[in-house]
Write a protein that holds these residues in place. Structure first.
Motif, PDB file in Angstrom:
ATOM      1  N   GLU A  12      -2.123  -9.791 -15.662  1.00 13.87           N
ATOM      2  CA  GLU A  12      -1.773 -11.206 -15.584  1.00 13.87           C
ATOM      3  C   GLU A  12      -0.590 -11.417 -14.643  1.00 13.87           C
ATOM      4  N   ALA A  13      -0.685 -12.399 -13.773  1.00 12.85           N
ATOM      5  CA  ALA A  13       0.375 -12.788 -12.832  1.00 12.85           C
ATOM      6  C   ALA A  13       0.712 -11.688 -11.822  1.00 12.85           C
ATOM      7  N   TYR A  14      -0.225 -10.789 -11.562  1.00 14.89           N
ATOM      8  CA  TYR A  14      -0.025  -9.703 -10.609  1.00 14.89           C
ATOM      9  C   TYR A  14      -0.306 -10.204  -9.193  1.00 14.89           C
ATOM     10  N   SER A  15       0.577  -9.893  -8.256  1.00 16.70           N
ATOM     11  CA  SER A  15       0.391 -10.267  -6.860  1.00 16.70           C
ATOM     12  C   SER A  15       0.959  -9.164  -5.964  1.00 16.70           C
ATOM     13  N   PHE A  16       0.132  -8.639  -5.076  1.00 16.70           N
ATOM     14  CA  PHE A  16       0.536  -7.597  -4.135  1.00 16.70           C
ATOM     15  C   PHE A  16       0.191  -8.091  -2.732  1.00 16.70           C
ATOM     16  N   LEU A  17       1.216  -8.292  -1.901  1.00 18.75           N
ATOM     17  CA  LEU A  17       1.061  -8.860  -0.567  1.00 18.75           C
ATOM     18  C   LEU A  17       1.587  -7.888   0.481  1.00 18.75           C
ATOM     19  N   ILE A  18       0.943  -7.856   1.647  1.00 16.63           N
ATOM     20  CA  ILE A  18       1.421  -7.045   2.766  1.00 16.63           C
ATOM     21  C   ILE A  18       1.419  -7.915   4.019  1.00 16.63           C
ATOM     22  N   PHE A  19       2.529  -7.834   4.773  1.00 17.34           N
ATOM     23  CA  PHE A  19       2.734  -8.634   5.974  1.00 17.34           C
ATOM     24  C   PHE A  19       2.997  -7.733   7.178  1.00 17.34           C
ATOM     25  N   ASN A  20       2.574  -8.202   8.351  1.00 22.03           N
ATOM     26  CA  ASN A  20       2.917  -7.483   9.573  1.00 22.03           C
ATOM     27  C   ASN A  20       4.314  -7.904  10.034  1.00 22.03           C
ATOM     28  N   ARG A  21       4.760  -7.385  11.163  1.00 23.08           N
ATOM     29  CA  ARG A  21       6.135  -7.657  11.608  1.00 23.08           C
ATOM     30  C   ARG A  21       6.370  -9.102  12.043  1.00 23.08           C
ATOM     31  N   ASP A  59      -6.179  -0.612   2.522  1.00 18.89           N
ATOM     32  CA  ASP A  59      -6.703   0.510   3.312  1.00 18.89           C
ATOM     33  C   ASP A  59      -6.215   0.496   4.762  1.00 18.89           C
ATOM     34  N   GLY A  60      -5.227  -0.328   5.082  1.00 17.56           N
ATOM     35  CA  GLY A  60      -4.686  -0.376   6.437  1.00 17.56           C
ATOM     36  C   GLY A  60      -5.479  -1.248   7.392  1.00 17.56           C
ATOM     37  N   LYS A  61      -6.399  -2.039   6.844  1.00 22.92           N
ATOM     38  CA  LYS A  61      -7.229  -2.908   7.688  1.00 22.92           C
ATOM     39  C   LYS A  61      -6.863  -4.370   7.487  1.00 22.92           C
ATOM     40  N   TYR A  62      -7.152  -5.158   8.516  1.00 22.69           N
ATOM     41  CA  TYR A  62      -7.016  -6.609   8.458  1.00 22.69           C
ATOM     42  C   TYR A  62      -8.282  -7.203   9.038  1.00 22.69           C
ATOM     43  N   LYS A  63      -8.982  -7.975   8.223  1.00 20.10           N
ATOM     44  CA  LYS A  63     -10.267  -8.562   8.619  1.00 20.10           C
ATOM     45  C   LYS A  63     -11.239  -7.497   9.122  1.00 20.10           C
ATOM     46  N   GLY A  64     -11.227  -6.340   8.440  1.00 16.65           N
ATOM     47  CA  GLY A  64     -12.158  -5.261   8.749  1.00 16.65           C
ATOM     48  C   GLY A  64     -11.770  -4.349   9.892  1.00 16.65           C
ATOM     49  N   THR A  65     -10.649  -4.614  10.544  1.00 15.46           N
ATOM     50  CA  THR A  65     -10.218  -3.813  11.694  1.00 15.46           C
ATOM     51  C   THR A  65      -8.957  -3.025  11.341  1.00 15.46           C
ATOM     52  N   GLN A  66      -8.948  -1.743  11.720  1.00 20.90           N
ATOM     53  CA  GLN A  66      -7.772  -0.902  11.493  1.00 20.90           C
ATOM     54  C   GLN A  66      -6.575  -1.488  12.232  1.00 20.90           C
ATOM     55  N   LEU A  67      -5.448  -1.585  11.530  1.00 18.90           N
ATOM     56  CA  LEU A  67      -4.232  -2.087  12.161  1.00 18.90           C
ATOM     57  C   LEU A  67      -3.519  -0.981  12.927  1.00 18.90           C
ATOM     58  N   GLN A  68      -2.626  -1.409  13.810  1.00 25.19           N
ATOM     59  CA  GLN A  68      -1.875  -0.485  14.652  1.00 25.19           C
ATOM     60  C   GLN A  68      -0.890   0.324  13.825  1.00 25.19           C
ATOM     61  N   THR A  69      -0.531   1.481  14.371  1.00 29.58           N
ATOM     62  CA  THR A  69       0.562   2.265  13.817  1.00 29.58           C
ATOM     63  C   THR A  69       1.795   1.380  13.802  1.00 29.58           C
ATOM     64  N   GLY A  70       2.543   1.421  12.704  1.00 27.99           N
ATOM     65  CA  GLY A  70       3.741   0.600  12.615  1.00 27.99           C
ATOM     66  C   GLY A  70       4.203   0.421  11.185  1.00 27.99           C
ATOM     67  N   THR A  71       5.197  -0.422  11.011  1.00 25.60           N
ATOM     68  CA  THR A  71       5.787  -0.694   9.707  1.00 25.60           C
ATOM     69  C   THR A  71       5.334  -2.060   9.214  1.00 25.60           C
ATOM     70  N   TYR A  72       4.955  -2.112   7.952  1.00 28.81           N
ATOM     71  CA  TYR A  72       4.468  -3.329   7.303  1.00 28.81           C
ATOM     72  C   TYR A  72       5.293  -3.564   6.039  1.00 28.81           C
ATOM     73  N   VAL A  73       5.562  -4.814   5.736  1.00 28.00           N
ATOM     74  CA  VAL A  73       6.378  -5.184   4.575  1.00 28.00           C
ATOM     75  C   VAL A  73       5.458  -5.536   3.411  1.00 28.00           C
ATOM     76  N   TRP A  74       5.795  -5.042   2.225  1.00 31.43           N
ATOM     77  CA  TRP A  74       5.025  -5.394   1.039  1.00 31.43           C
ATOM     78  C   TRP A  74       5.903  -6.111   0.023  1.00 31.43           C
ATOM     79  N   LYS A  75       5.247  -6.957  -0.787  1.00 31.80           N
ATOM     80  CA  LYS A  75       5.917  -7.658  -1.875  1.00 31.80           C
ATOM     81  C   LYS A  75       5.017  -7.581  -3.102  1.00 31.80           C
TER      82      LYS A  75
END
Length: 80
Positions: free
Chosen positions: A18-27, A43-59
């Protein structure tokens, strides 16, 4: 794709569904992943496409067993 660290997700005891939310944002602040289930990781994808190497922020926002709300933030790195 080697079976090691292919999915990123929080793991812990006492996290309610209940009330669980896991978000990931690019730079640039674009939301690239959202889950309301503690059983669904990123899984490191956005809209089915692998994202670039880099740092992503999660909340992560969740309730514990005593129904106390928690909010945590951090970062995860994609390396290939």
């Amino acid at each position: 794709g080697d079976g090691l660290n292919d999915v990123f997700m929080p793991n812990g005891f006492g996290i309610l569904d209940e009330a669980y939310s896991f978000l990931i944002f690019n730079r640039w602040g674009t939301l690239v992943f959202e889950s309301n289930s503690k059983d669904l990781g990123w899984d490191g994808k956005y809209k089915g496409t692998q994202l670039q190497t880099g740092t992503y922020v999660w909340k992560l926002t969740f309730l514990d067993l005593e129904r106390v709300s928690h909010s945590e933030m951090g970062h995860v790195n994609i390396t290939r």
